[in-house]
Motif scaffolding. Sequence first.
Motif, PDB file in Angstrom:
ATOM      1  N   GLY A   1       2.142   2.142  -3.327  1.00 57.74           N
ATOM      2  CA  GLY A   1       1.125   2.453  -4.315  1.00 57.74           C
ATOM      3  C   GLY A   1       0.657   1.260  -5.116  1.00 57.74           C
ATOM      4  O   GLY A   1      -0.013   1.422  -6.145  1.00 57.74           O
ATOM      5  N   GLU A   2       0.983   0.044  -4.662  1.00 62.19           N
ATOM      6  CA  GLU A   2       0.595  -1.166  -5.382  1.00 62.19           C
ATOM      7  C   GLU A   2      -0.727  -1.741  -4.896  1.00 62.19           C
ATOM      8  O   GLU A   2      -1.233  -2.711  -5.468  1.00 62.19           O
ATOM      9  CB  GLU A   2       1.691  -2.228  -5.219  1.00 62.19           C
ATOM     10  CG  GLU A   2       3.064  -1.783  -5.719  1.00 62.19           C
ATOM     11  CD  GLU A   2       4.152  -2.771  -5.351  1.00 62.19           C
ATOM     12  OE1 GLU A   2       3.813  -3.862  -4.845  1.00 62.19           O
ATOM     13  OE2 GLU A   2       5.344  -2.448  -5.553  1.00 62.19           O
TER      14      GLU A   2
ATOM     15  N   THR B   1      -8.395   1.019   2.318  1.00 59.73           N
ATOM     16  CA  THR B   1      -8.533   2.051   3.346  1.00 59.73           C
ATOM     17  C   THR B   1      -8.184   1.517   4.730  1.00 59.73           C
ATOM     18  O   THR B   1      -7.705   2.255   5.581  1.00 59.73           O
ATOM     19  CB  THR B   1      -9.959   2.612   3.370  1.00 59.73           C
ATOM     20  OG1 THR B   1     -10.894   1.531   3.567  1.00 59.73           O
ATOM     21  CG2 THR B   1     -10.291   3.310   2.052  1.00 59.73           C
TER      22      THR B   1
ATOM     23  N   CYS C   1      -4.617  -0.590  -3.080  1.00 57.98           N
ATOM     24  CA  CYS C   1      -5.544   0.438  -2.620  1.00 57.98           C
ATOM     25  C   CYS C   1      -6.479  -0.193  -1.586  1.00 57.98           C
ATOM     26  O   CYS C   1      -7.319  -1.031  -1.926  1.00 57.98           O
ATOM     27  CB  CYS C   1      -6.340   0.997  -3.796  1.00 57.98           C
ATOM     28  SG  CYS C   1      -7.505   2.305  -3.322  1.00 57.98           S
TER      29      CYS C   1
ATOM     30  N   ARG D   1       0.842  -1.200   0.000  1.00 58.46           N
ATOM     31  CA  ARG D   1       0.000   0.000   0.000  1.00 58.46           C
ATOM     32  C   ARG D   1       0.878   1.251   0.000  1.00 58.46           C
ATOM     33  O   ARG D   1       0.598   2.220  -0.702  1.00 58.46           O
ATOM     34  CB  ARG D   1      -0.942   0.012   1.195  1.00 58.46           C
ATOM     35  CG  ARG D   1      -1.919   1.200   1.168  1.00 58.46           C
ATOM     36  CD  ARG D   1      -2.959   1.118   2.256  1.00 58.46           C
ATOM     37  NE  ARG D   1      -2.385   1.282   3.593  1.00 58.46           N
ATOM     38  CZ  ARG D   1      -3.119   1.340   4.718  1.00 58.46           C
ATOM     39  NH1 ARG D   1      -4.447   1.246   4.640  1.00 58.46           N
ATOM     40  NH2 ARG D   1      -2.538   1.484   5.882  1.00 58.46           N
TER      41      ARG D   1
ATOM     42  N   ASP E   1     -11.268  -1.964  -4.304  1.00 59.61           N
ATOM     43  CA  ASP E   1     -12.056  -1.777  -5.524  1.00 59.61           C
ATOM     44  C   ASP E   1     -12.538  -3.110  -6.083  1.00 59.61           C
ATOM     45  O   ASP E   1     -13.664  -3.217  -6.584  1.00 59.61           O
ATOM     46  CB  ASP E   1     -11.222  -1.049  -6.593  1.00 59.61           C
ATOM     47  CG  ASP E   1     -10.929   0.393  -6.196  1.00 59.61           C
ATOM     48  OD1 ASP E   1     -11.746   0.991  -5.478  1.00 59.61           O
ATOM     49  OD2 ASP E   1      -9.866   0.907  -6.601  1.00 59.61           O
TER      50      ASP E   1
END
Length: 210
Positions: free
Chosen positions: A35-36, A40, A38, A32, A55
């Motif tokens: 940036g690999e 929360t 997503c 995370r 997602d």
Amino acid sequence: MRCLPAGAHALLVELDDGEQAAALHAELLRRRGAGELCATEIVPAARTVLLDGLDDPAALAARLPGWQPPPVAAADGARTEIPVRYDGPDLPEVAAHWGLTPRAAALLHAKTVFRVAFCGFAPGFGYLTGLPERYAVPRRADPRTAVPAGAVGLAGPYTGVYPRSSPGGWQLIGTAECVLWDAQRSPAALLAPGMRVRFVPRYLPPGEER
């Protein structure tokens, strides 16, 4: 590894043991941060990791079994120290269970580098691992109706510090001289998953160190 859907945007990953859960949690945080991934929320527990805000949970569930997260290194994670008085009412019983004097048991606990495996039970309560398996202790047969805030306890393989007064069945070996949870502080919790913890003795029981 078993991946279970938990709503439209969440995934619960079940693993064989706490070490695998810790390794996966660290790997998820790393990905995370790079940036690999997503997500929360990434929440570890004893043998699971929950991911929320995904997602496409199904796509991640298909990829996860192919990952090979490295074991968590002992030096990884932020570090904090907790001052403690080894004056708990159950310390003599714990020491006898370990075949040590109370002073030696306290010193053994204090020299251990713990890791926050996960948090739960109450806000600010961390489940700390680090003691060898042979030092696991049973819960009390007669739980206390009120354990004071700051009490340092043992149960099974875990060490924990009660952030506030509550009922509890852990074996109490000391008293922490710090605030584990403060809603006015940022972050409110002193402990977080992955953090390394050392207990610094402010008082040790008299006697032999063996």
